[in-house]
Scaffold this motif. Structure first.
Motif, PDB file in Angstrom:
ATOM      1  N   ASP A  52       0.929  -1.068  -0.154  1.00 26.89           N
ATOM      2  CA  ASP A  52       0.043  -0.381  -0.312  1.00 26.89           C
ATOM      3  C   ASP A  52       0.857   1.217  -0.048  1.00 26.89           C
ATOM      4  N   CYS A  53       0.444   2.329  -0.498  1.00 29.20           N
ATOM      5  CA  CYS A  53       1.013   3.206  -0.868  1.00 29.20           C
ATOM      6  C   CYS A  53       0.783   4.274   0.304  1.00 29.20           C
ATOM      7  N   ARG A  54       2.446   5.039   0.679  1.00 32.57           N
ATOM      8  CA  ARG A  54       1.878   5.651   2.239  1.00 32.57           C
ATOM      9  C   ARG A  54       3.171   7.074   1.424  1.00 32.57           C
ATOM     10  N   TYR A  55       2.934   8.398   2.410  1.00 25.76           N
ATOM     11  CA  TYR A  55       3.827   9.201   2.450  1.00 25.76           C
ATOM     12  C   TYR A  55       4.445   9.721   3.951  1.00 25.76           C
ATOM     13  N   ALA A  56       5.000   9.436   3.692  1.00 29.82           N
ATOM     14  CA  ALA A  56       6.682  10.439   5.348  1.00 29.82           C
ATOM     15  C   ALA A  56       7.480  10.644   5.390  1.00 29.82           C
ATOM     16  N   VAL A  57       7.765  11.271   6.218  1.00 30.33           N
ATOM     17  CA  VAL A  57       9.013  12.480   6.491  1.00 30.33           C
ATOM     18  C   VAL A  57      10.219  11.208   7.747  1.00 30.33           C
ATOM     19  N   TYR A  58      11.211  11.285   7.029  1.00 29.74           N
ATOM     20  CA  TYR A  58      12.343  10.975   7.745  1.00 29.74           C
ATOM     21  C   TYR A  58      13.584  12.318   7.942  1.00 29.74           C
ATOM     22  N   ASP A  59      13.516  12.401   9.278  1.00 31.75           N
ATOM     23  CA  ASP A  59      14.476  13.188   9.857  1.00 31.75           C
ATOM     24  C   ASP A  59      16.024  12.095   9.939  1.00 31.75           C
ATOM     25  N   LEU A  60      17.350  12.640   8.522  1.00 33.69           N
ATOM     26  CA  LEU A  60      18.480  12.251   9.139  1.00 33.69           C
ATOM     27  C   LEU A  60      19.056  13.176   9.395  1.00 33.69           C
ATOM     28  N   ASP A  61      20.030  12.175  10.786  1.00 33.23           N
ATOM     29  CA  ASP A  61      20.994  12.642  10.947  1.00 33.23           C
ATOM     30  C   ASP A  61      22.680  12.380  10.564  1.00 33.23           C
ATOM     31  N   PHE A  62      23.662  12.962  10.582  1.00 33.36           N
ATOM     32  CA  PHE A  62      24.701  12.603   9.942  1.00 33.36           C
ATOM     33  C   PHE A  62      25.881  13.671  10.140  1.00 33.36           C
ATOM     34  N   VAL A  63      27.045  13.154   9.970  1.00 31.58           N
ATOM     35  CA  VAL A  63      28.091  13.880  10.336  1.00 31.58           C
ATOM     36  C   VAL A  63      28.599  14.472   8.595  1.00 31.58           C
ATOM     37  N   THR A  64      28.979  15.464   8.950  1.00 27.77           N
ATOM     38  CA  THR A  64      29.379  15.904   7.765  1.00 27.77           C
ATOM     39  C   THR A  64      30.734  16.267   8.123  1.00 27.77           C
ATOM     40  N   GLU A  65      31.527  16.202   6.763  1.00 24.36           N
ATOM     41  CA  GLU A  65      32.847  15.374   6.102  1.00 24.36           C
ATOM     42  C   GLU A  65      33.997  16.929   6.956  1.00 24.36           C
ATOM     43  N   GLU A  66      33.285  18.130   7.789  1.00 23.23           N
ATOM     44  CA  GLU A  66      34.408  18.763   8.616  1.00 23.23           C
ATOM     45  C   GLU A  66      33.376  18.027   9.420  1.00 23.23           C
ATOM     46  N   ASN A  67      32.936  16.974  10.278  1.00 23.42           N
ATOM     47  CA  ASN A  67      32.596  16.455  11.709  1.00 23.42           C
ATOM     48  C   ASN A  67      31.689  17.571  12.071  1.00 23.42           C
ATOM     49  N   CYS A  68      30.784  17.768  11.522  1.00 32.63           N
ATOM     50  CA  CYS A  68      29.471  18.761  11.852  1.00 32.63           C
ATOM     51  C   CYS A  68      28.137  17.810  11.949  1.00 32.63           C
ATOM     52  N   GLN A  69      27.830  18.169  13.042  1.00 36.49           N
ATOM     53  CA  GLN A  69      26.451  16.532  13.032  1.00 36.49           C
ATOM     54  C   GLN A  69      25.089  17.817  12.866  1.00 36.49           C
ATOM     55  N   LYS A  70      24.792  17.140  11.419  1.00 43.88           N
ATOM     56  CA  LYS A  70      23.712  18.219  11.039  1.00 43.88           C
ATOM     57  C   LYS A  70      22.318  17.039  11.607  1.00 43.88           C
ATOM     58  N   SER A  71      21.474  18.263  10.547  1.00 39.76           N
ATOM     59  CA  SER A  71      19.910  16.889  10.370  1.00 39.76           C
ATOM     60  C   SER A  71      19.440  17.835   9.494  1.00 39.76           C
ATOM     61  N   LYS A  72      19.029  16.725   8.036  1.00 41.56           N
ATOM     62  CA  LYS A  72      17.960  16.681   6.938  1.00 41.56           C
ATOM     63  C   LYS A  72      16.721  16.158   7.289  1.00 41.56           C
ATOM     64  N   ILE A  73      15.722  17.116   6.571  1.00 39.72           N
ATOM     65  CA  ILE A  73      14.553  16.010   6.241  1.00 39.72           C
ATOM     66  C   ILE A  73      14.084  15.418   4.913  1.00 39.72           C
ATOM     67  N   PHE A  74      13.857  14.334   5.103  1.00 38.30           N
ATOM     68  CA  PHE A  74      13.584  14.364   3.504  1.00 38.30           C
ATOM     69  C   PHE A  74      11.920  13.486   4.198  1.00 38.30           C
ATOM     70  N   PHE A  75      11.165  13.755   2.448  1.00 39.46           N
ATOM     71  CA  PHE A  75      10.038  13.477   1.965  1.00 39.46           C
ATOM     72  C   PHE A  75       9.845  11.615   0.673  1.00 39.46           C
ATOM     73  N   ILE A  76       9.099  10.890   1.440  1.00 41.54           N
ATOM     74  CA  ILE A  76       9.509   9.851   0.543  1.00 41.54           C
ATOM     75  C   ILE A  76       8.159   9.721   0.160  1.00 41.54           C
ATOM     76  N   ALA A  77       7.915   9.213  -0.736  1.00 41.60           N
ATOM     77  CA  ALA A  77       6.802   8.737  -1.386  1.00 41.60           C
ATOM     78  C   ALA A  77       6.478   7.532  -1.722  1.00 41.60           C
TER      79      ALA A  77
END
Length: 143
Positions: A68-93
């Motif tokens: 079945d279909c869904r929409y979703a948002v996922y908050d991805l935490d990651f560390v950049t090459e400069e060693n900074c903690q970041k977060s980006k929100i993805f919308f997934i259809a």
């Protein structure tokens, strides 16, 4: 009090709770992810499931239905090459091959408006199977 945003092309509404749950993820980091579904009787987008901040991407992917279909948002935490903690929100259809044709059409025609209403999305992914939304793919997009 019921608040609905109507999508002119599909007549789809968005439940007030849907928007407030998204804001809890975006502003307060109360959820790792939010999965939304279309309530076909009410013709509105509602919250199907939320994930606690400690849940993994594997937990999130396992929460999506296989047929079945869904929409979703996922908050991805990651560390950049400069060693900074970041977060980006993805919308997934999410529109798996085994979904009903009507569901695929309903989600496809309602996606644009719903996605537009979710202010603060960084990236969008259309997926028909888990390989199209692999965690490494998301990390690659976020960096």
């Amino acid at each position: 009090m019921s608040f609905q945003l109507k999508n002119a092309s599909s007549g789809m509404g968005v439940a007030e709770h849907t928007m407030s749950t998204f804001l809890e993820l975006k502003r307060k980091k109360m959820h790792r992810y939010v999965i939304f579904k279309i309530d076909e009787k009410k013709m509105e987008v509602v919250v199907d499931k939320t994930g606690d901040p400690g849940e993994s991407y594997v937990d999130f992917a396992a929460s999506l239905p296989e047929d079945d279909c869904r929409y979703a948002v996922y908050d991805l935490d990651f560390v950049t090459e400069e060693n900074c903690q970041k977060s980006k929100i993805f919308f997934i259809a999410w529109s798996p091959s085994d979904s009903r044709i009507r569901a695929k059409m309903l989600y496809a025609t309602s996606k644009g408006r719903f996605r537009h209403d979710l202010d603060g999305i960084h990236y969008e992914i259309q997926a028909t199977d888990p390989t199209e939304m692999d965690l490494d793919l998301l990390r690659g997009r976020a960096n």
